[in-house]
Design a protein around this motif. Structure first.
Motif, PDB file in Angstrom:
ATOM      1  N   ALA A  29     -16.504 -25.978 -10.256  1.00  0.00           N
ATOM      2  CA  ALA A  29     -17.172 -25.075  -9.310  1.00  0.00           C
ATOM      3  C   ALA A  29     -17.272 -25.707  -7.922  1.00  0.00           C
ATOM      4  N   ASP A  30     -17.565 -27.005  -7.856  1.00  0.00           N
ATOM      5  CA  ASP A  30     -17.601 -27.713  -6.569  1.00  0.00           C
ATOM      6  C   ASP A  30     -16.243 -27.659  -5.882  1.00  0.00           C
ATOM      7  N   LEU A  31     -15.183 -27.952  -6.633  1.00  0.00           N
ATOM      8  CA  LEU A  31     -13.832 -27.968  -6.071  1.00  0.00           C
ATOM      9  C   LEU A  31     -13.415 -26.578  -5.583  1.00  0.00           C
ATOM     10  N   VAL A  32     -13.818 -25.547  -6.314  1.00  0.00           N
ATOM     11  CA  VAL A  32     -13.520 -24.169  -5.908  1.00  0.00           C
ATOM     12  C   VAL A  32     -14.344 -23.806  -4.671  1.00  0.00           C
ATOM     13  N   ALA A  33     -15.636 -24.132  -4.659  1.00  0.00           N
ATOM     14  CA  ALA A  33     -16.517 -23.798  -3.530  1.00  0.00           C
ATOM     15  C   ALA A  33     -16.055 -24.457  -2.232  1.00  0.00           C
ATOM     16  N   GLU A  34     -15.520 -25.668  -2.326  1.00  0.00           N
ATOM     17  CA  GLU A  34     -15.061 -26.384  -1.139  1.00  0.00           C
ATOM     18  C   GLU A  34     -13.658 -25.987  -0.717  1.00  0.00           C
ATOM     19  N   GLY A  35     -12.982 -25.177  -1.539  1.00  0.00           N
ATOM     20  CA  GLY A  35     -11.650 -24.705  -1.184  1.00  0.00           C
ATOM     21  C   GLY A  35     -10.514 -25.627  -1.591  1.00  0.00           C
ATOM     22  N   ASP A  36     -10.826 -26.711  -2.287  1.00  0.00           N
ATOM     23  CA  ASP A  36      -9.782 -27.630  -2.732  1.00  0.00           C
ATOM     24  C   ASP A  36      -8.942 -27.021  -3.854  1.00  0.00           C
ATOM     25  N   VAL A  37      -9.541 -26.099  -4.599  1.00  0.00           N
ATOM     26  CA  VAL A  37      -8.895 -25.449  -5.736  1.00  0.00           C
ATOM     27  C   VAL A  37      -9.207 -23.962  -5.669  1.00  0.00           C
ATOM     28  N   THR A  38      -8.209 -23.141  -6.009  1.00  0.00           N
ATOM     29  CA  THR A  38      -8.419 -21.706  -6.164  1.00  0.00           C
ATOM     30  C   THR A  38      -8.349 -21.393  -7.649  1.00  0.00           C
TER      31      THR A  38
END
Length: 116
Positions: free
Chosen positions: A53-62
């Motif tokens: 969720a952190d990686l998605v929220a920061e835009g690093d992962v979709t």
């Protein structure tokens, strides 16, 4: 508290964070399940969910829903987050660790700050 990984080898710390380990798992297998990430990284399911969720929220992962599963896409062009590394894109880390399509032979896109 020691973390167990690599066949039960006990260590108190590693050079990479659990966020980096999770990103590496996703880059290696974009269709991976959260449970598989948790097992490979050596963290709880809840922690793996939070990190993704952190990686998605920061835009690093979709994250894209495909049927009953999630498919992930790593954005290797984005800069690393810490000021010491922010001149380097995430993709350089993934390539260096052999965890990206680029590292497996799909061709590396040079970053503006990388040497030729």
């Amino acid at each position: 508290m020691s973390t167990s990984y690599d066949g039960g080898d006990q260590r108190s710390w590693t050079f990479l964070t659990n966020h980096a380990h999770t990103l590496i798992c996703i880059a290696h297998d974009p269709g991976t399940r959260i449970q598989d990430i948790a097992t490979r990284v050596g963290i709880t399911l809840r922690t793996a969910q939070t990190i993704v969720a952190d990686l998605v929220a920061e835009g690093d992962v979709t994250r894209t829903r495909v049927g009953r599963r999630n498919q992930y896409e790593v954005h290797p062009e984005l800069p690393l987050r810490h000021p010491l590394e922010q001149d380097h894109p995430v993709g350089q880390l993934l390539v260096a660790l052999g965890a990206s399509a680029e590292a497996r032979g799909a061709g590396v896109r040079p970053h503006r700050n990388s040497s030729p």
